[in-house]
Write a protein that holds these residues in place. Structure first.
Motif, short mmCIF file in Angstrom:
data_model
loop_
_atom_site.label_atom_id
_atom_site.label_comp_id
_atom_site.label_asym_id
_atom_site.label_seq_id
_atom_site.Cartn_x
_atom_site.Cartn_y
_atom_site.Cartn_z
N VAL A 43 -54.38 39.36 55.11
CA VAL A 43 -53.73 40.53 55.71
C VAL A 43 -52.24 40.56 55.34
N THR A 44 -51.62 39.38 55.26
CA THR A 44 -50.22 39.31 54.83
C THR A 44 -50.06 39.95 53.47
N ALA A 45 -50.96 39.61 52.56
CA ALA A 45 -50.91 40.19 51.22
C ALA A 45 -51.27 41.67 51.25
N PHE A 46 -52.27 42.02 52.05
CA PHE A 46 -52.85 43.36 52.03
C PHE A 46 -51.92 44.41 52.64
N THR A 47 -51.40 44.12 53.83
CA THR A 47 -50.55 45.12 54.50
C THR A 47 -49.09 44.71 54.55
N GLY A 48 -48.82 43.40 54.67
CA GLY A 48 -47.43 42.97 54.72
C GLY A 48 -46.72 43.18 53.40
N SER A 49 -47.34 42.71 52.32
CA SER A 49 -46.80 42.91 50.98
C SER A 49 -47.14 44.29 50.43
N GLY A 50 -48.14 44.94 51.03
CA GLY A 50 -48.67 46.19 50.52
C GLY A 50 -47.66 47.27 50.22
N PRO A 51 -46.67 47.52 51.11
CA PRO A 51 -45.71 48.57 50.78
C PRO A 51 -44.99 48.34 49.45
N ALA A 52 -44.67 47.09 49.13
CA ALA A 52 -44.00 46.82 47.85
C ALA A 52 -44.92 47.16 46.69
N PHE A 53 -46.22 46.88 46.84
CA PHE A 53 -47.16 47.22 45.77
C PHE A 53 -47.26 48.74 45.61
N VAL A 54 -47.28 49.45 46.73
CA VAL A 54 -47.34 50.92 46.67
C VAL A 54 -46.06 51.48 46.04
N PHE A 55 -44.91 50.91 46.43
CA PHE A 55 -43.66 51.37 45.82
C PHE A 55 -43.67 51.15 44.31
N ARG A 56 -44.26 50.01 43.88
CA ARG A 56 -44.33 49.74 42.45
C ARG A 56 -45.26 50.75 41.77
N LEU A 57 -46.37 51.09 42.41
CA LEU A 57 -47.28 52.08 41.84
C LEU A 57 -46.58 53.44 41.70
N ILE A 58 -45.85 53.83 42.73
CA ILE A 58 -45.12 55.11 42.67
C ILE A 58 -44.07 55.07 41.56
N GLU A 59 -43.36 53.95 41.49
CA GLU A 59 -42.34 53.79 40.45
C GLU A 59 -42.97 53.89 39.06
N SER A 60 -44.11 53.24 38.87
CA SER A 60 -44.78 53.25 37.57
C SER A 60 -45.37 54.62 37.25
N TYR A 61 -45.89 55.29 38.27
CA TYR A 61 -46.44 56.64 38.08
C TYR A 61 -45.32 57.59 37.64
N ALA A 62 -44.17 57.46 38.29
CA ALA A 62 -43.03 58.30 37.91
C ALA A 62 -42.56 57.97 36.50
N ALA A 63 -42.54 56.68 36.17
CA ALA A 63 -42.11 56.27 34.82
C ALA A 63 -43.06 56.83 33.76
N ALA A 64 -44.36 56.87 34.08
CA ALA A 64 -45.33 57.43 33.13
C ALA A 64 -45.06 58.92 32.93
N GLY A 65 -44.76 59.63 34.01
CA GLY A 65 -44.44 61.05 33.88
C GLY A 65 -43.20 61.27 33.06
N GLU A 66 -42.23 60.39 33.24
CA GLU A 66 -41.00 60.49 32.47
C GLU A 66 -41.27 60.25 30.99
N ARG A 67 -42.10 59.24 30.70
CA ARG A 67 -42.42 58.95 29.28
C ARG A 67 -43.11 60.13 28.60
N LEU A 68 -43.84 60.91 29.39
CA LEU A 68 -44.57 62.05 28.82
C LEU A 68 -43.77 63.34 28.86
N GLY A 69 -42.50 63.27 29.35
CA GLY A 69 -41.64 64.44 29.20
C GLY A 69 -40.98 64.98 30.45
N LEU A 70 -41.31 64.46 31.65
CA LEU A 70 -40.67 64.96 32.86
C LEU A 70 -39.27 64.36 33.01
N PRO A 71 -38.32 65.12 33.53
CA PRO A 71 -37.01 64.52 33.86
C PRO A 71 -37.21 63.42 34.92
N ALA A 72 -36.43 62.36 34.83
CA ALA A 72 -36.63 61.21 35.70
C ALA A 72 -36.59 61.58 37.18
#
Length: 276
Positions: free
Chosen positions: A169-198
């Motif tokens: 549970v520590t990994a799943f929900t305690g650390s989870g927000p950081a993993f979600v933030f990383r996913l959002i960050e990476s999703y945004a970076a992918a959009g930027e690589r394909l042409g969206l302004p950062a």
């Protein structure tokens, strides 16, 4: 709706008040917790108006400090040191709350045998805005009604029968927000690589993840049912899903992420017990 803590009249000591413990405390203050009954032992914690802060347990004790509820919020590696300074004042009337990763109820009972109860809480950072998830397990004669009153302002509460799954549970929900933030960050970076302004990419990514999570929570439906409402056979969404689902790579990646975080929690527990 945030439960009112104005009726909480017991004395509380926070040993360590970093990001997570601080988020919990700040939310409790929003819910009406009386600052006069709270003390912090942490030399570098941010000051909070009306709350006494001490650099050490020795300083707190010299000032005549007493507590009915003691929350351990320092690093797990510091447990041995803190227990040596604190064990003799954790008496039969004291509730011991712990947010220490990897430190089990059995570990707490061994370190603080005089406590009325040991309560292990695994919150996450979204508690700061009352949208967190807190898993809780206890041993001894715990006042769970008061524990529930303290956790309710933080967000969703999941009561566990015991703490055998708490490392996961520590990994799943305690650390989870950081993993979600990383996913959002990476999703945004992918959009930027394909042409969206950062800036646009991050705004769109944040809103997309936030809206999807809110819709899932509000709908009561399973994720697969909502996926079916977005994806159509041969369409753009399905083309992207085919990449995500290829060879089970996404599920395997996330399993490895959680395993690594869970196993590190176990290593921290060994260190806290002096075995690492």
């Amino acid at each position: 709706m945030t439960r009112n803590l104005k009726g909480f009249a017991d004395r509380m000591l926070l040993v360590g008040c970093g990001n997570m413990a601080g988020a919990m405390l700040d939310r409790w203050l929003v819910a009406g917790l009386d600052t006069a009954g709270v003390a912090i032992v942490d030399p570098v914690a941010a000051p909070r108006e009306g709350i006494a802060r001490f650099a050490s347990l020795a300083e707190w004790r010299a000032a005549g400090g007493t507590a009915d509820w003691i929350m351990l919020g320092m690093k797990p590696q510091q447990l041995g040191e803190v227990a040596g300074d604190l064990a003799d004042i954790v008496t039969g009337g004291t509730h011991l709350l712990s947010i220490l990763a990897g430190v089990s109820l059995a570990d707490l009972a061994a370190r603080f045998p005089g406590a009325k109860a040991q309560v292990r809480i695994l919150p996450n950072l979204a508690a700061r805005i009352g949208a967190g998830v807190s898993a809780v397990a206890s041993s001894g004669d715990a006042d769970m009604a008061t524990v529930a009153a303290l956790l309710d302002p933080l967000g969703t509460v999941v009561a566990l029968a015991d703490d055998s799954t708490m490392d996961l549970v520590t990994a799943f929900t305690g650390s989870g927000p950081a993993f979600v933030f990383r996913l959002i960050e990476s999703y945004a970076a992918a959009g930027e690589r394909l042409g969206l302004p950062a800036e646009d990419a991050l705004k769109l990514a944040t809103a997309t993840f936030g809206g999807a999570a809110a819709l899932l929570a509000d709908s009561g439906e399973k994720p697969g049912a909502l996926i079916a409402q977005v994806a159509s056979k041969g369409g753009t969404t399905q083309a992207g899903l085919d990449v995500l689902d290829s060879d089970g790579q996404l599920a395997a990646l996330l399993t490895n992420v959680l395993r690594a975080a869970r196993d590190r929690g176990r290593e921290l527990a060994d260190i806290a017990r002096g075995e690492g």
